[in-house]
Scaffold this motif. Sequence first.
Motif: not given
Length: 64
Positions: A24-32
């Motif tokens: 669900c989170l983008e690949y560049n999302d730091i939290v993911g």
Amino acid sequence: MTLEEGDSIVRSARFATVRWANRCLEYNDIVGRWIDILALGARPDERSDVIEEGKKGLVSTRKN
């Protein structure tokens, strides 16, 4: 999910969280990606699917 003795289903919240982050989170999302890193540093008795899902999230080449 796994089946334990007595046919009760056990769900791992850690696995569900890592899988959610990867889907669900983008690949560049730091939290993911942080969630993936935490999955790699799992407890010694952690199920291997949690660790594998964390690895998938860090080496993913998908574009969101």
